[in-house]
Design an enzyme around this catalytic site. Structure first.
Site, mmCIF file in Angstrom:
data_model
loop_
_atom_site.group_PDB
_atom_site.id
_atom_site.type_symbol
_atom_site.label_atom_id
_atom_site.label_comp_id
_atom_site.label_asym_id
_atom_site.label_seq_id
_atom_site.Cartn_x
_atom_site.Cartn_y
_atom_site.Cartn_z
ATOM 1 N N HIS A 196 -2.387 -35.928 -23.740
ATOM 2 C CA HIS A 196 -1.019 -35.423 -23.763
ATOM 3 C C HIS A 196 -0.896 -34.200 -22.858
ATOM 4 O O HIS A 196 -1.803 -33.361 -22.782
ATOM 5 C CB HIS A 196 -0.610 -35.051 -25.189
ATOM 6 N N HIS A 197 0.240 -34.133 -22.150
ATOM 7 C CA HIS A 197 0.454 -33.026 -21.209
ATOM 8 C C HIS A 197 0.470 -31.677 -21.922
ATOM 9 O O HIS A 197 0.240 -30.632 -21.310
ATOM 10 C CB HIS A 197 1.769 -33.237 -20.458
ATOM 11 N N SER A 198 0.722 -31.674 -23.223
ATOM 12 C CA SER A 198 0.690 -30.417 -23.975
ATOM 13 C C SER A 198 -0.734 -29.881 -24.111
ATOM 14 O O SER A 198 -0.931 -28.679 -24.325
ATOM 15 C CB SER A 198 1.301 -30.609 -25.370
ATOM 16 N N ASN B 3 -1.228 -25.463 -19.820
ATOM 17 C CA ASN B 3 -0.462 -25.730 -18.613
ATOM 18 C C ASN B 3 -0.198 -24.439 -17.865
ATOM 19 O O ASN B 3 0.250 -23.447 -18.438
ATOM 20 C CB ASN B 3 0.876 -26.384 -18.966
ATOM 21 N N MET C 230 4.810 -38.392 -22.728
ATOM 22 C CA MET C 230 4.440 -37.191 -21.974
ATOM 23 C C MET C 230 2.928 -37.024 -21.880
ATOM 24 O O MET C 230 2.397 -35.936 -22.121
ATOM 25 C CB MET C 230 5.072 -35.957 -22.641
#
Length: 454
Positions: A136-138, A305, A18
């Site tokens: 990381h998308h987090s 996000n 991810m």
């Protein structure tokens, strides 16, 4: 840790990395010597003060709930681990660079360290070098990640002391009140939240009216099953290419649509040709999930996000490219109309409805036995409008590297870069054969639009 961030950690596995990132391709300045890249890397590593975003690592996890908070690595960030010097066997083509990027993009980030890595890669036969970065998308979504990258670049080719992304100067902050709890802010936030929740009911009515009154509105599970909507493995393929923004703008002006509409039509035409080539084009039109940034200008540089999604009819059942473009534009207009009537929280709630089927994919058999919620992810991320430089090197290509999901084996993400649109295509290595042919079909689709409309 916000739920919108932790969900990317909870949903990650060896088969489903991810992280997002980019491959940047540079031409060194004319006065660059043989040690230019090594010297540049040493200078970057000399910036040992690390921004808080690049110090964060997940804490936990807490049972099956996932990670609930971030830990700070403090002064212990090992930059020589995170920033790596690589070289391709010279002389080397861009094709070998993309092969290396494919392998790097398929490996997980170490959760015991801050969730980012950077690779400085040299050895191309034409003297250029590349930087592949993944986060990381987090930590951040594509919009905030690309905005962060742009802050390391400049329009001035003579600047040679540009800071690396982990050491960028921060904007002005309001004076700290002393670290205590600001009850006024807390209650103000609670009032806003209560107001947002109260607004969900009328927002639902608006969504229902839009859905019932407009046949172009798309919902999850209306997409046909295709070879792209299967369980995926962990290995990736990555392909990249640039197209002239001038060509896309000419089609846009002639058709009276947006640049994004033309881009979606290029992708639709490419997928139509690719699936026909693979004997896998369904009779029903493909449906694309299109991310929409929910950030205002005040928060565009923030991490985390803040992304909504809308579903778009790609009209792959329509043979004529001009008619296909019109159908795509009409479908996107419905999504834009709906989002313009919603607050950010309401938009997130509606996006959660569109994305909710993805949460079921870890259940054994769901991907194979249920219709796909959509067929492909297509994302257009804002990039730099002018030619940019990093420490005197000209940025020739800025190719996004994004995420593919179980049941969603293909992702097409693009960004504008000066006078070009730079496409990055990521796919499951096992499920999307000959992925690089999608680039050929993107060119074919644009040429067909030009022939039909110019």
């Amino acid at each position: 840790m916000p739920v919108t961030d932790s969900i990317f950690l909870l949903g990650e596995s060896r088969e489903h990395p991810m992280h997002v990132g980019s491959l940047e391709l540079f031409t060194p300045p004319e006065d660059a010597g043989p040690d230019y890249v090594k010297t540049m890397l040493d200078t970057m590593l000399s910036h040992t003060t690390v921004d808080s975003t690049f110090r964060k690592k997940p804490q936990g996890p807490v049972g099956s709930v996932g990670n609930l908070w971030w830990a700070d690595e403090g002064d212990n960030v090992d930059l020589e681990y995170h920033v790596r010097h690589s070289a391709l066997p010279a002389p080397c083509r861009v094709r070998e660079l993309l092969t290396l990027t494919s392998r790097l993009h398929g490996t997980l980030l170490d959760r015991h360290r801050p969730l980012w890595e950077m690779y400085v890669i040299e050895g191309l036969s034409d003297g250029r070098f590349a930087i592949y970065t993944k986060l990381h998308h987090s930590l951040m979504d594509g919009v905030s990640g690309f905005r962060l990258l742009q802050r390391t670049l400049t329009t001035d080719p003579t600047v040679r002391d540009a800071p690396p992304p982990w050491n960028l100067p921060r904007g002005e902050k309001k004076p700290d009140s002393g670290g205590g709890l600001d009850l006024g802010s807390v209650f103000g936030g609670l009032r806003r939240t209560v107001g947002e929740v109260a607004g969900l009911a009328p927002a639902s009515l608006r969504i229902a009216r839009t859905a019932l009154g407009q046949h172009d509105m798309k919902f999850p599970y209306e997409a046909p099953r295709t070879m792209l909507n299967v369980p995926i493995g962990g290995a990736r393929r990555f392909a990249a290419q640039s197209w002239s923004l001038e060509r896309v703008n000419a089609v846009r002006k002639s058709a009276g649509v947006s640049v994004n509409d033309v881009v979606l039509a290029m992708c639709a035409g490419a997928l139509r040709h690719y699936l026909t080539e693979q004997d896998g084009l369904p009779d029903a039109p493909l449906i694309a999930m299109v991310p929409v940034s929910l950030r205002d200008e005040k928060k565009v540089d923030a991490g985390g996000n803040s992304v909504g999604v809308t579903l778009c009819n790609l009209a792959t059942d329509i043979e004529d490219p001009a008619d296909r473009l019109s159908a795509i534009s009409a479908s996107m207009s419905q999504g834009k109309e709906l989002f313009s009537s919603l607050t950010p929280m309401q938009a997130l709630a509606w996006s959660a409805v569109n994305m909710s089927p993805i949460a079921l994919t870890p259940i054994p058999g769901v991907v194979r036995l249920t219709p796909p919620p959509f067929n492909v992810i297509i994302s257009n991320v804002p990039g730099p409008p002018k030619t940019m430089y990093f420490n005197g090197s000209r940025l020739d290509g800025l190719y996004p590297t994004s995420v593919v999901l179980d049941g969603q084996a293909l992702n097409i993400t693009l960004t504008n870069n000066g006078g070009n649109l730079d496409f990055g295509v990521v796919g499951c290595r096992r499920s999307v054969p000959s992925l690089q042919r999608i680039l050929i079909h993107l060119e074919t689709a644009l040429a067909e639009l030009e022939k039909a409309l110019l």
